[in-house]
Write an enzyme that holds these catalytic residues in place. Structure first.
Site, PDB file in Angstrom:
ATOM      1  N   HIS A  56       0.830  -1.221   0.000  1.00  0.00           N
ATOM      2  CA  HIS A  56       0.000   0.000   0.000  1.00  0.00           C
ATOM      3  C   HIS A  56       0.857   1.260   0.000  1.00  0.00           C
ATOM      4  CE1 HIS A  56      -3.933  -1.991   0.721  1.00  0.00           C
ATOM      5  NE2 HIS A  56      -3.184  -2.903   1.292  1.00  0.00           N
ATOM      6  N   ASN A 129     -10.359  -2.478   2.664  1.00  0.00           N
ATOM      7  CA  ASN A 129     -10.084  -2.410   1.220  1.00  0.00           C
ATOM      8  C   ASN A 129     -11.380  -2.095   0.488  1.00  0.00           C
ATOM      9  OD1 ASN A 129      -7.336  -2.952   1.135  1.00  0.00           O
ATOM     10  ND2 ASN A 129      -7.590  -5.162   0.943  1.00  0.00           N
TER      11      ASN A 129
HETATM   12 FE1  HDE Z   1      -2.481  -4.768   5.258  1.00  0.00          FE
HETATM   13  N1  HDE Z   1      -0.731  -4.016   5.820  1.00  0.00           N
HETATM   14  N2  HDE Z   1      -1.945  -6.565   5.904  1.00  0.00           N
HETATM   15  N3  HDE Z   1      -4.258  -5.563   4.688  1.00  0.00           N
HETATM   16  N4  HDE Z   1      -3.079  -2.973   4.733  1.00  0.00           N
HETATM   17  C1  HDE Z   1      -0.312  -2.731   5.684  1.00  0.00           C
HETATM   18  O1  HDE Z   1       0.889  -1.506   7.313  1.00  0.00           O
HETATM   19  C2  HDE Z   1      -0.874  -6.852   6.682  1.00  0.00           C
HETATM   20  C3  HDE Z   1      -4.665  -6.872   4.783  1.00  0.00           C
HETATM   21  C4  HDE Z   1      -4.336  -2.585   4.349  1.00  0.00           C
HETATM   22  O2  HDE Z   1      -3.095   3.561   4.173  1.00  0.00           O
HETATM   23  C5  HDE Z   1       1.026  -2.486   6.292  1.00  0.00           C
HETATM   24  O3  HDE Z   1       1.508   0.642   7.536  1.00  0.00           O
HETATM   25  C6  HDE Z   1      -0.843  -8.228   7.065  1.00  0.00           C
HETATM   26  C7  HDE Z   1      -6.066  -6.997   4.620  1.00  0.00           C
HETATM   27  C8  HDE Z   1      -4.363  -1.185   4.086  1.00  0.00           C
HETATM   28  O4  HDE Z   1      -1.457   3.366   5.650  1.00  0.00           O
HETATM   29  C9  HDE Z   1       1.402  -3.816   6.892  1.00  0.00           C
HETATM   30  C10 HDE Z   1      -1.935  -8.800   6.464  1.00  0.00           C
HETATM   31  C11 HDE Z   1      -6.532  -5.727   4.403  1.00  0.00           C
HETATM   32  C12 HDE Z   1      -3.081  -0.713   4.310  1.00  0.00           C
HETATM   33  C13 HDE Z   1       0.206  -4.668   6.546  1.00  0.00           C
HETATM   34  C14 HDE Z   1      -2.607  -7.764   5.753  1.00  0.00           C
HETATM   35  C15 HDE Z   1      -5.394  -4.855   4.453  1.00  0.00           C
HETATM   36  C16 HDE Z   1      -2.306  -1.831   4.736  1.00  0.00           C
HETATM   37  C17 HDE Z   1       2.052  -1.951   5.348  1.00  0.00           C
HETATM   38  C18 HDE Z   1      -2.364 -10.258   6.501  1.00  0.00           C
HETATM   39  C19 HDE Z   1      -7.958  -5.266   4.104  1.00  0.00           C
HETATM   40  C20 HDE Z   1      -2.579   0.724   4.125  1.00  0.00           C
HETATM   41  C21 HDE Z   1       2.555  -0.722   5.949  1.00  0.00           C
HETATM   42  C22 HDE Z   1      -2.778 -10.669   7.816  1.00  0.00           C
HETATM   43  C23 HDE Z   1      -8.922  -5.728   5.081  1.00  0.00           C
HETATM   44  C24 HDE Z   1      -2.912   1.534   5.326  1.00  0.00           C
HETATM   45  C25 HDE Z   1       1.635  -0.432   6.999  1.00  0.00           C
HETATM   46  C26 HDE Z   1      -2.462   2.946   5.034  1.00  0.00           C
HETATM   47  C27 HDE Z   1      -0.957  -1.729   5.121  1.00  0.00           C
HETATM   48  C28 HDE Z   1       0.151  -5.914   7.012  1.00  0.00           C
HETATM   49  C29 HDE Z   1      -3.764  -7.989   4.924  1.00  0.00           C
HETATM   50  C30 HDE Z   1      -5.498  -3.448   4.188  1.00  0.00           C
HETATM   51  C31 HDE Z   1       2.700  -4.411   6.378  1.00  0.00           C
HETATM   52  C32 HDE Z   1       0.232  -8.905   7.931  1.00  0.00           C
HETATM   53  C33 HDE Z   1      -6.843  -8.299   4.679  1.00  0.00           C
HETATM   54  C34 HDE Z   1      -5.574  -0.397   3.624  1.00  0.00           C
HETATM   55  O5  HDE Z   1       1.549  -3.664   8.259  1.00  0.00           O
END
Ligand code: HDE
Length: 486
Positions: A56, A129
């Site tokens: 993201h 999302n």
């Molecule tokens: Fe993320 N996700 N994610 N994700 N995600 C990140 O956090 C993660 C997942 C989502 O605008 C990271 O600050 C794991 C689902 C958004 O700053 C990180 C798993 C959904 C954003 C991270 C998921 C999301 C992130 C990257 C599996 C929708 C941007 C840097 C368990 C429901 C937020 C950060 C923003 C960002 C980890 C799966 C949405 C790496 C471990 C499912 C919108 O922490």
């Protein structure tokens, strides 16, 4: 005596005498190390970038407010949802998933829909999302999944072999793959797409009674999508098309809005529902749990400064307020660790003290020090607890709700493994034209895959979802349906 009342200064506030010429020994001589303005300017410039988000990375944001339109306080004690008409300031960041900070907006990719509510009881982050589901349902697979979405370790090129190899070996991804490859995979603008919490969350009321909820932000602009052709053209001509559209709309007073709904599942239903309601690759039938309106989110103010307000914004599914808790959803549980860990790495231990992240309610705790502690650091107030000096104390009524646990602790998958019914339902919900575009998009995406074994494995999944679905993809790839799935 300087008459300049608009003096350029160094970061330590001293006036700068010359910002055009380095200090040198004579006009041709070597530069003097004592030119501290030059040294500071060059050194700070080297440190302007913080690490981009590992996923993201490309995103944009806006401020606005959330207004309650339906009193659901019988389900949740969350104060910001307690009264019709109640308004709460919020900030949202939209994003793509796989691309780097400078990548194109109009790619086929889920869009991040991360909302921070600055409530009277602290911040509440709903980090969703634009898709109601996800590719996988256990956090342990996320780093591998994202590796396939990023670049090959040798060529540094995107790698469709990895993408389809992983998806064909993870049949739980089929529902979200169908959603992503369909029309909604490329939104026309960020204003014309819905947002979802995706996971199941828990609401708890004043009496401690809990229900399960799923969040739906329905765009009031109507859902509009972008074709592959237009998207590819824009990716070249104007890679920041979505960013520009959102900024200009708000600048012109055309404030985008979404209506927030929830589906509410009684606590006990979770034990008997026909599939695991915490499995984030599945949606709940709206017939079983209809949408209930909660309120409206309106975006009415652009950031003043992108880096300060968008790049430094930190969202986490663990940023919760009383009345809203997490469910046992294995993805959500993993995210609770991952986000705050990412913020400490990317922005710093005191990221929540930055203006964009700072709660509008009072912060009182015994956390001290840490890098960039610029908020007084608690002054001389008592710095430990328990204490006899009137320091802040816990409020028992705000403990997370107690809940029963069953089962044996082990590494184990959900026991419902039908990954085909809902993917097939989604395919059959599509119009004839939508299906044709879906098939064309998937065939186009799978054509570069070198291995027929991967292609055939994936065709088998499409076929199991719907024979027509699999048959059309196979025909497009010049392959036949594997015998074992017929
Ligand atoms: Fe993320 N996700 N994610 N994700 N995600 C990140 O956090 C993660 C997942 C989502 O605008 C990271 O600050 C794991 C689902 C958004 O700053 C990180 C798993 C959904 C954003 C991270 C998921 C999301 C992130 C990257 C599996 C929708 C941007 C840097 C368990 C429901 C937020 C950060 C923003 C960002 C980890 C799966 C949405 C790496 C471990 C499912 C919108 O922490």
């Amino acid at each position: 005596m300087s008459t300049n009342n608009n003096r350029l200064t160094t970061s330590w506030g001293a006036p700068v005498g010359d910002n055009q010429n380095s200090m040198t020994a004579g006009s041709r001589g070597p530069t003097l190390i004592q030119d501290v303005h030059l040294l500071e300017k060059l050194a700070h410039f080297n440190r302007e970038r913080v690490p981009e988000r590992v996923v993201h990375a490309k995103g944009t944001g806006a401020h606005g407010y959330f207004e309650v339109t339906n009193d659901l306080s019988k389900y949740t004690k969350a104060k910001f949802l307690s009264k019709v008409g109640k308004k709460t300031p919020m900030f949202i960041r939209f994003s793509t998933v796989a691309g780097e900070l400078g990548s194109a907006d109009t790619v086929r990719d889920p869009r991040g829909f991360a909302v921070k509510f600055y409530t009277e009881d602290g911040n509440y982050d709903l980090v969703g999302n634009n898709t109601p589901i996800f590719f996988i349902r256990d956090a342990i697979k996320f780093p591998d999944f994202i590796h396939t979405q990023k670049r090959h370790p040798q060529t540094h090129l995107k790698n469709p072999n990895a993408v389809w190899d992983f998806w064909s070996l993870s049949p739980e991804s089929l529902h979200q793959v169908t959603y992503l490859m369909g029309d909604r995979g490329i939104p026309a603008t960020l204003r014309h797409m819905n947002g979802y919490g995706s996971h199941t969350f828990k609401w708890v009321n004043e009496d401690g009674d809990a229900v399960w909820v799923k969040y739906h932000f329905k765009t009031e602009q109507g859902v509009k999508n972008m074709t592959n052709e237009v998207a590819s053209k824009l990716a070249g001509e104007n890679p920041d098309y979505h960013t520009e559209d959102l900024f200009n709309a708000i600048e012109n007073g055309d404030f985008p809005a979404w209506t927030l709904y929830v589906q509410i599942m009684p606590f006990e239903d979770a034990n008997t529902y026909r599939f695991d309601p915490f499995d984030v690759t599945k949606v709940w039938s709206h017939k079983d749990y209809p949408l209930i309106e909660v309120g409206r989110m309106v975006l009415d103010r652009n950031p003043e400064n992108y880096f300060a307000e968008v790049e430094q914004a930190t969202f986490s599914p663990g940023t919760l307020v009383p009345g809203i808790e997490v469910s046992p959803d294995k993805m959500l549980q993993g995210r609770i660790f991952a986000y705050a860990d990412a913020h400490r790495y990317r922005v710093g231990a005191n990221h929540n003290a930055l203006p964009i992240n700072r709660p509008h309610s009072e912060v009182k705790n015994y956390q001290r020090d840490g890098q960039m502690r610029f908020d007084g650091n608690g002054g001389k107030s008592v710095y430990y607890e328990p204490n006899s000096f009137g320091g802040p104390t816990e409020s028992a009524e705000n403990k997370q709700s107690a809940f029963p646990l069953t089962g044996v602790a082990e590494s184990v998958a959900y026991d419902h493994n039908d990954h085909y019914t809902q993917a097939g339902d989604l395919y059959r919900l599509m119009s004839v034209d939508e299906r044709t575009r879906l098939v064309e998009t998937i065939v186009g995406a799978m054509k570069p895959v070198e291995s027929d074994e991967i292609k055939l494995r994936q065709i088998g999944h499409f076929y199991k979802a719907d024979p027509e679905y699999g048959t059309r993809i196979a025909a497009g790839l010049g392959l036949s349906i594997p015998q074992e799935v017929k």
